[in-house]
Design an enzyme around this catalytic site. Structure first.
Site, PDB file in Angstrom:
ATOM      1  N   ARG A  21     -19.551 -40.455   1.754  1.00 36.38           N
ATOM      2  CA  ARG A  21     -20.720 -40.975   2.128  1.00 36.38           C
ATOM      3  C   ARG A  21     -21.867 -40.083   2.115  1.00 36.38           C
ATOM      4  O   ARG A  21     -23.102 -40.431   2.468  1.00 36.38           O
ATOM      5  CB  ARG A  21     -20.549 -41.032   3.837  1.00 36.38           C
ATOM      6  CG  ARG A  21     -19.765 -42.416   4.247  1.00 36.38           C
ATOM      7  CD  ARG A  21     -19.522 -42.467   5.761  1.00 36.38           C
ATOM      8  NE  ARG A  21     -18.562 -41.386   6.177  1.00 36.38           N
ATOM      9  CZ  ARG A  21     -18.373 -41.059   7.599  1.00 36.38           C
ATOM     10  NH1 ARG A  21     -19.122 -41.627   8.350  1.00 36.38           N
ATOM     11  NH2 ARG A  21     -17.431 -40.095   7.698  1.00 36.38           N
ATOM     12  N   ASN A 397     -46.145  -5.866 -22.053  1.00 32.89           N
ATOM     13  CA  ASN A 397     -44.826  -5.128 -22.025  1.00 32.89           C
ATOM     14  C   ASN A 397     -43.985  -5.780 -22.715  1.00 32.89           C
ATOM     15  O   ASN A 397     -42.787  -5.220 -23.117  1.00 32.89           O
ATOM     16  CB  ASN A 397     -44.185  -5.444 -20.411  1.00 32.89           C
ATOM     17  CG  ASN A 397     -44.379  -6.717 -20.106  1.00 32.89           C
ATOM     18  OD1 ASN A 397     -44.954  -7.572 -20.575  1.00 32.89           O
ATOM     19  ND2 ASN A 397     -43.253  -7.221 -19.145  1.00 32.89           N
TER      20      ASN A 397
END
Ligand code: UD1
Ligand code: CA
Length: 477
Positions: A21, A397
């Site tokens: 369900r 970086n």
């Protein structure tokens, strides 16, 4: 209800069903409730109860269920038993018989889709059975609408006779409001003896665990019940709608507790706060804010609206202005963040520091009083105290292979639009001119200027305008 230490307790968690369900391909027990799969809630109860072993019966999506079970250092992972195909709750427990061979004492049976059971209730259920010397105890409750549940059938003197499933009810039994909540404590010997004797002679053609209640009564050892006056805690999840309702209610309860403790929550209905989050009194949480995981917020801090904060420690008197996303970070007392800041994992911000709008941070330590105010990315960097980073700066970086570190010492002033190509170090008190690209270390107190020479051509723009507008006129005529 009582609490006693339970020795020799083995807990079985039934989790093999698909959850038809739910209309979802995800196994039911893996749907999240408050940030954790349903089955984690059940396993947490089983563990706090002091179960010596926990056995999960998996079937539908067993692979996924197994992979989602709690694991890691210091975590006792449950055992997994496979049920394939799924022929009913009795059949599910039958798959555990080999594992149960050496077990004596109590076997507790829980459902993976019933997440809110209190540990105290489970303790009492086990104690009720022991005290009565019965083979099994069942948790029951009274529902105004018992439809769908197995019903408790009792004799003239209120004694338990058995459980009848919804689809096997005889006409008179439909009115019974006492339901089986699907939580049981069994005597291990009884369970091992009776499980192989179950049949599937019923409306669904399944092996019902519930038939063991009748079996206990017939064998004379008896079945007893623990009737809870809070059947809500044994509520199971069968549909996504039920899951949503339960989640909303849990959030409401938690927010109400925080309000009672002195946290100002402006709009409880739009504010989602996990049970794991700690907030000190006099903090203020503004609407549409989401606080998750291991998050702590100090006194008088104001958060939101629209903040999404996960696993972050925020000090006192912090301002998290509208629409910030903050994960895995620490923010010092008196700091101000945002609006529209994105702080990613490993951002550590000092006292009274300032992270402004459209700033992204990652794996960075920023010292007390430093300011990164506008449109900047700082990642893999170490910033000292009283550093000032202008608008639109980037710590470059990543070179495509590895991450490199930028170090910016105390009192450095970085002008706007500076690219800091890591690895690079800006020495204490140095000044970097706006628009520079910095590729080499800057000594303390130096000026670094790393931009192309500007050239100026007098009258050039005016000349161009004249030429182009002349050509335009010719085309039109
Ligand atoms: C069951 C009880 C019912 C009780 C209700 C309470 C039975 C026969 N009935 O019904 O009396 O009122 O719980 O919620 O037990 N499961 C397996 N393998 C299977 C079938 C089920 O592991 O073959 C698991 C499911 O994943 C679930 C649990 O057992 O976690 C309960 O199964 P479910 O089908 O939901 O039982 P109900 O019909 O709700
Ligand atoms: Ca169910």
């Amino acid at each position: 209800m009582r609490s006693e230490p339970l020795d020799n307790l083995v807990t079985i968690v039934l989790a093999a069903g698909k959850g038809t369900r739910m209309n979802s391909s995800v196994p039911k027990v893996l749907h999240n409730l408050r940030g954790r799969p349903l089955i984690h809630h059940v396993l947490a109860s089983a563990n706090s109860l002091g179960s010596s072993r926990v056995i999960v019966v998996a079937g539908y999506g067993a692979h996924q269920v197994r992979a989602a079970l709690p694991a890691g250092p210091g975590v006792q992972a449950p055992e997994v038993v496979l049920q394939e195909p799924q022929l009913g709750t009795g059949h599910a427990v039958a798959q555990c018989l080999a594992s149960l061979a050496p077990v004596q004492g109590t076997v507790l049976v829980l459902s993976g889709d019933v997440p809110l059971l209190k540990v105290e209730t489970l303790r009492s259920l086990a104690a009720v059975r022991k005290d009565a010397g019965a083979s099994v105890s069942v948790l029951t409750g009274h529902f105004d609408d018992p439809t769908g549940y197995g019903r408790m059938v009792r004799g003239d003197h209120g004694e338990v006779l058995g459980i009848v499933e919804q689809r096997d009810l005889s006409p008179g039994q439909e009115k019974i409001t006492e339901v089986n909540l699907g939580v049981y404590a069994f005597d291990a010997g009884f369970l091992k003896r009776e499980i192989p004797r179950l049949d599937n002679d019923n409306a669904q053609g399944e092996y019902y665990l519930t038939d063991l209640i009748g079996a206990a009564v017939r064998s004379g050892s008896g079945a007893v019940t623990l009737v809870t006056d809070e059947p809500g805690e044994a509520r199971g999840i069968n549909t996504l709608k039920e899951l949503t309702v339960m989640e909303k209610q849990m959030n409401r309860n938690h927010v109400a507790r925080l309000l009672d403790s002195g946290v100002r929550i402006v709009d409880p209905e739009s504010t989602w706060i996990d049970e794991t989050v700690e907030i000190e009194p006099d903090a203020e949480i503004r609407p549409s804010t989401f606080l998750h995981g291991d998050t702590r917020i100090g006194a008088r801090s104001v958060i939101g609206p629209g903040a999404v904060i996960t696993d972050t420690v925020i000090g006192a008197d912090v301002e998290v202005r509208p629409f910030c996303v903050i994960t895995g970070s620490r923010i010092g007392d008196g700091a101000a963040i945002g609006p529209f800041a994105h702080m990613r994992a490993g951002s550590v911000i000092g006292r009274s520091a300032r992270i402004g709008n459209y700033v992204e941070t990652k794996k960075v330590v920023i010292g007390d009083g430093s300011k990164v105010s506008h449109l900047t990315y700082v990642g893999d960097a170490d910033l000292g105290r009283d550093v000032n980073i202008g608008a639109g700066c980037v710590t470059c970086n990543y070179d495509g292979f590895a991450k490199h570190k930028t170090t910016i010492e105390d009192g450095v002033f970085v002008g706007s639009g500076v690219m800091m190509v890591a690895p690079v170090r800006l020495g204490r008190g140095s000044l970097v001119a706006a628009g520079s690209t910095i590729t080499r270390d800057v000594p303390p107190d130096a000026l670094a200027l790393g931009r192309a020479q500007q050239s100026v051509k007098e009258g050039w723009a005016e000349e161009r305008r004249r030429k182009l507008s002349g050509a335009e006129k010719e085309k039109k005529s």
